[in-house]
Scaffold this motif. Structure first.
Motif, PDB file in Angstrom:
ATOM      1  N   TRP A 130       0.829  -1.303   0.065  1.00 39.70           N
ATOM      2  CA  TRP A 130      -0.058   0.036   0.014  1.00 39.70           C
ATOM      3  C   TRP A 130       0.836   1.255   0.136  1.00 39.70           C
ATOM      4  CZ3 TRP A 130      -4.201   2.273  -0.901  1.00 39.70           C
ATOM      5  CH2 TRP A 130      -4.436   3.487  -0.560  1.00 39.70           C
ATOM      6  N   ALA A 151      -6.468   7.947   5.354  1.00 34.74           N
ATOM      7  CA  ALA A 151      -7.515   7.450   3.877  1.00 34.74           C
ATOM      8  C   ALA A 151      -7.688   5.904   4.107  1.00 34.74           C
ATOM      9  CB  ALA A 151      -7.189   7.950   3.014  1.00 34.74           C
ATOM     10  N   ALA A 152      -6.782   5.069   4.233  1.00 30.61           N
ATOM     11  CA  ALA A 152      -6.616   3.647   4.187  1.00 30.61           C
ATOM     12  C   ALA A 152      -7.600   3.117   5.490  1.00 30.61           C
ATOM     13  CB  ALA A 152      -5.309   3.130   4.151  1.00 30.61           C
ATOM     14  N   ARG A 178      -9.734   4.828   7.172  1.00 33.61           N
ATOM     15  CA  ARG A 178     -11.192   5.182   7.097  1.00 33.61           C
ATOM     16  C   ARG A 178     -11.764   4.155   6.189  1.00 33.61           C
ATOM     17  NH1 ARG A 178      -9.363  10.509   6.840  1.00 33.61           N
ATOM     18  NH2 ARG A 178      -9.552  10.436   4.850  1.00 33.61           N
ATOM     19  N   ALA A 179     -11.120   3.841   4.987  1.00 39.20           N
ATOM     20  CA  ALA A 179     -11.743   2.847   3.947  1.00 39.20           C
ATOM     21  C   ALA A 179     -11.679   1.672   4.679  1.00 39.20           C
ATOM     22  CB  ALA A 179     -10.751   2.749   2.668  1.00 39.20           C
ATOM     23  N   LEU A 180     -10.981   1.116   5.606  1.00 33.03           N
ATOM     24  CA  LEU A 180     -10.960   0.034   5.979  1.00 33.03           C
ATOM     25  C   LEU A 180     -12.219  -0.290   6.938  1.00 33.03           C
ATOM     26  CD1 LEU A 180      -7.158  -0.990   6.655  1.00 33.03           C
ATOM     27  CD2 LEU A 180      -8.994  -2.757   5.756  1.00 33.03           C
ATOM     28  N   ARG A 214     -14.850   1.616   7.004  1.00 37.11           N
ATOM     29  CA  ARG A 214     -15.881   1.615   6.124  1.00 37.11           C
ATOM     30  C   ARG A 214     -16.381   0.159   5.874  1.00 37.11           C
ATOM     31  NH1 ARG A 214     -20.450   3.965   4.702  1.00 37.11           N
ATOM     32  NH2 ARG A 214     -21.185   3.712   2.475  1.00 37.11           N
ATOM     33  N   GLU A 215     -15.290  -0.436   5.186  1.00 39.43           N
ATOM     34  CA  GLU A 215     -15.476  -1.691   4.499  1.00 39.43           C
ATOM     35  C   GLU A 215     -16.041  -2.755   5.644  1.00 39.43           C
ATOM     36  OE1 GLU A 215     -15.436  -1.987   1.549  1.00 39.43           O
ATOM     37  OE2 GLU A 215     -15.406  -4.138   1.135  1.00 39.43           O
ATOM     38  N   LEU A 261     -19.569  -2.366   6.607  1.00 35.72           N
ATOM     39  CA  LEU A 261     -20.578  -2.777   5.732  1.00 35.72           C
ATOM     40  C   LEU A 261     -20.539  -4.178   5.559  1.00 35.72           C
ATOM     41  CD1 LEU A 261     -19.789  -0.533   2.557  1.00 35.72           C
ATOM     42  CD2 LEU A 261     -21.775  -0.313   3.877  1.00 35.72           C
ATOM     43  N   PRO A 291      -9.211 -10.812   6.945  1.00 41.41           N
ATOM     44  CA  PRO A 291      -8.203 -10.250   6.434  1.00 41.41           C
ATOM     45  C   PRO A 291      -8.311  -8.791   6.405  1.00 41.41           C
ATOM     46  CG  PRO A 291      -8.958 -11.930   5.027  1.00 41.41           C
ATOM     47  CD  PRO A 291      -9.815 -11.944   6.143  1.00 41.41           C
ATOM     48  N   GLN A 301      -5.289  -6.413   8.227  1.00 40.75           N
ATOM     49  CA  GLN A 301      -4.813  -5.253   7.343  1.00 40.75           C
ATOM     50  C   GLN A 301      -4.857  -4.091   8.222  1.00 40.75           C
ATOM     51  OE1 GLN A 301      -7.073  -5.114   3.639  1.00 40.75           O
ATOM     52  NE2 GLN A 301      -5.245  -4.557   2.695  1.00 40.75           N
ATOM     53  N   THR A 313     -25.281   1.205   0.675  1.00 39.23           N
ATOM     54  CA  THR A 313     -24.660  -0.061   0.989  1.00 39.23           C
ATOM     55  C   THR A 313     -24.443  -1.116  -0.053  1.00 39.23           C
ATOM     56  OG1 THR A 313     -26.736  -0.932   1.629  1.00 39.23           O
ATOM     57  CG2 THR A 313     -25.480   0.069   3.378  1.00 39.23           C
ATOM     58  N   TRP A 358     -16.803   5.242  -6.136  1.00 37.03           N
ATOM     59  CA  TRP A 358     -15.404   5.278  -5.839  1.00 37.03           C
ATOM     60  C   TRP A 358     -14.481   5.463  -7.330  1.00 37.03           C
ATOM     61  CZ3 TRP A 358     -15.367   0.565  -2.252  1.00 37.03           C
ATOM     62  CH2 TRP A 358     -15.995   0.816  -1.077  1.00 37.03           C
ATOM     63  N   PRO A 368      -7.723  10.216  -3.584  1.00 38.90           N
ATOM     64  CA  PRO A 368      -6.979   9.332  -3.093  1.00 38.90           C
ATOM     65  C   PRO A 368      -7.814   8.411  -1.964  1.00 38.90           C
ATOM     66  CG  PRO A 368      -6.179  11.378  -1.850  1.00 38.90           C
ATOM     67  CD  PRO A 368      -7.265  11.751  -3.208  1.00 38.90           C
ATOM     68  N   THR A 369      -8.854   8.808  -1.471  1.00 32.49           N
ATOM     69  CA  THR A 369      -9.651   8.257  -0.577  1.00 32.49           C
ATOM     70  C   THR A 369     -10.425   7.058  -1.200  1.00 32.49           C
ATOM     71  OG1 THR A 369      -9.884  10.156   0.752  1.00 32.49           O
ATOM     72  CG2 THR A 369     -11.435   8.438   1.092  1.00 32.49           C
ATOM     73  N   ALA A 375      -8.142   4.490  -2.197  1.00 28.64           N
ATOM     74  CA  ALA A 375      -7.978   3.658  -1.063  1.00 28.64           C
ATOM     75  C   ALA A 375      -8.928   2.509  -0.945  1.00 28.64           C
ATOM     76  CB  ALA A 375      -7.715   4.365   0.111  1.00 28.64           C
ATOM     77  N   ALA A 376     -10.230   3.138  -1.064  1.00 30.66           N
ATOM     78  CA  ALA A 376     -11.300   2.229  -0.783  1.00 30.66           C
ATOM     79  C   ALA A 376     -11.420   1.070  -1.897  1.00 30.66           C
ATOM     80  CB  ALA A 376     -12.640   2.970  -0.929  1.00 30.66           C
ATOM     81  N   TYR A 385      -8.605  -0.385  -3.111  1.00 35.00           N
ATOM     82  CA  TYR A 385      -7.728  -1.065  -2.745  1.00 35.00           C
ATOM     83  C   TYR A 385      -8.040  -1.947  -1.472  1.00 35.00           C
ATOM     84  CZ  TYR A 385      -3.020  -2.665  -1.095  1.00 35.00           C
ATOM     85  OH  TYR A 385      -2.145  -3.573  -0.707  1.00 35.00           O
ATOM     86  N   VAL A 386      -8.780  -1.599  -0.588  1.00 39.01           N
ATOM     87  CA  VAL A 386      -9.103  -2.084   0.537  1.00 39.01           C
ATOM     88  C   VAL A 386     -10.096  -3.322   0.282  1.00 39.01           C
ATOM     89  CG1 VAL A 386     -10.486  -1.969   2.769  1.00 39.01           C
ATOM     90  CG2 VAL A 386      -8.623  -0.277   2.404  1.00 39.01           C
ATOM     91  N   ARG A 387     -10.889  -2.982  -0.663  1.00 39.92           N
ATOM     92  CA  ARG A 387     -11.971  -3.825  -1.103  1.00 39.92           C
ATOM     93  C   ARG A 387     -11.330  -5.039  -1.739  1.00 39.92           C
ATOM     94  NH1 ARG A 387     -18.084  -2.515  -2.532  1.00 39.92           N
ATOM     95  NH2 ARG A 387     -17.806  -2.371  -0.454  1.00 39.92           N
ATOM     96  N   ALA A 414      -6.953  -8.025  -1.000  1.00 39.62           N
ATOM     97  CA  ALA A 414      -6.939  -9.434  -0.461  1.00 39.62           C
ATOM     98  C   ALA A 414      -7.027 -10.652  -1.525  1.00 39.62           C
ATOM     99  CB  ALA A 414      -7.815  -9.511   0.604  1.00 39.62           C
TER     100      ALA A 414
END
Lengths: 128, 174
Positions: free
Chosen positions: A24, A80-81, A83-85, A87-88, A91, A104, A108, B5, B14, B23-24, B27-28, B30-32, B35
């Motif tokens: 990352w 940002a990463a 926050r994204a994590l 939020r994910e 959800l 996972p 992370q 949702t 996104w 970038p946010t 990042a979202a 990437y997070v999703r 893996a």
């Protein structure tokens, strides 16, 4: 169930693995170079180059040795990463995800939190 | 499931923001998907360092190709296709046109009574064989697709898979 179907099922059940935080960070440094908005300010390009070189040569030490502050994008993208994590995760919990799906993301998040504090100048309480 | 949702709608938003350099949003994404991308890279390459390189390269390529990504569908399959193609290109560069030897293994002998877990058994396969197995059985690639990407025939892909399944059954005991 024939052999191929049995193998397919076993392969699909193998655990999902998360990449280390260095992937990352390297991406963000590359993105900071590619993305004109926000621009990498003059005077900080050497920090980008230094951070890329450090990450490329000694990835195992990134989390252990205090590094010169990397590119200006780092504090924002780390946040940002996270926050994204978060939020994910929120959800996935709302959708009733299993522990296997969630693991996972938690890993992370934990790895990202173990990175050095990107805001050394942040205000903090000093005991007199 | 409301718009906030709905995962596909969310990715669409996104993607649009990432195209504008947010970038946010990147990042979202990437997070999703990181893996799943990393796991595919790891299963195909068998090595963590190579899997990390492949994952990074996948998202860099994606970042540079966001304009060509389709909206309204998950980006997961698109990203994994990039990963698989990168891994196959690397395999073909390292061993252009070479035939697989009959052993397919890394040289370690399997002793009678050995019980290998499935990941270990997969890792012991030749990288091309391992990739054909994974892409065919897990990612759903057809033998036609595999043949085209490797520059070989469909019968080559089918034969490889058949022999690999037999080898994995021999080496892996539940």
């Amino acid at each position: 169930m024939n052999e191929i179907d049995a193998l397919r099922r076993r392969l699909a059940e193998l655990p999902v693995e998360s990449p280390p935080p260095s992937v990352w960070l390297n991406l963000q440094l590359a993105q900071a170079e590619l993305n004109p908005r926000p621009p990498v300010r003059r005077g900080q390009r050497w920090r980008v180059a230094a951070a890329v070189l450090l990450l490329a040569l000694v990835p195992a030490l990134v989390w252990r040795i205090p590094q010169p502050e990397p590119a200006s994008a780092y504090p924002e993208t780390r946040a940002a990463a996270l926050r994204a994590l978060d939020r994910e995760l929120q959800l996935k919990y709302m959708r009733g995800a299993s522990d296997v799906e969630l693991e996972p993301l938690w890993r992370q998040r934990e790895q990202l939190l173990q990175l050095p504090d990107p805001a050394p100048d942040a205000a903090h309480t000093i005991r007199i | 499931m409301d718009a906030a949702t709905d995962p596909i709608n969310e990715e669409c938003q996104w993607l649009r923001r990432a195209r504008l350099g947010d970038p946010t949003a990147f990042a979202a994404l990437y997070v999703r998907h990181s893996a799943a991308v990393y796991t595919l890279a790891l299963r195909m390459s068998g090595q963590r360092s190579e899997a990390e390189d492949l994952t990074q390269e996948t998202f860099l390529r994606a970042l540079q190709s966001l304009a060509s990504a389709r909206e309204g569908v998950s980006l997961g399959p698109w990203l994994k296709r990039i990963t698989a193609n990168l891994a196959i290109d690397r395999q073909r560069r390292l061993r252009p046109g070479a035939e697989l030897d009959e052993d397919w293994s890394d040289g370690r002998a399997v002793q009678p009574g050995d019980s290998l877990d499935l990941i270990d058994a997969l890792t012991r396969l030749d990288p091309v064989v391992r990739s054909v197995v994974w892409l065919s059985l897990v990612e759903g690639w057809s033998h036609r697709e595999l043949a085209d990407r490797y520059g070989r025939s469909e019968s080559w892909s089918k034969s490889l898979l058949s022999r690999a399944v037999a080898r994995l059954k021999l080496e892996h005991t539940a």
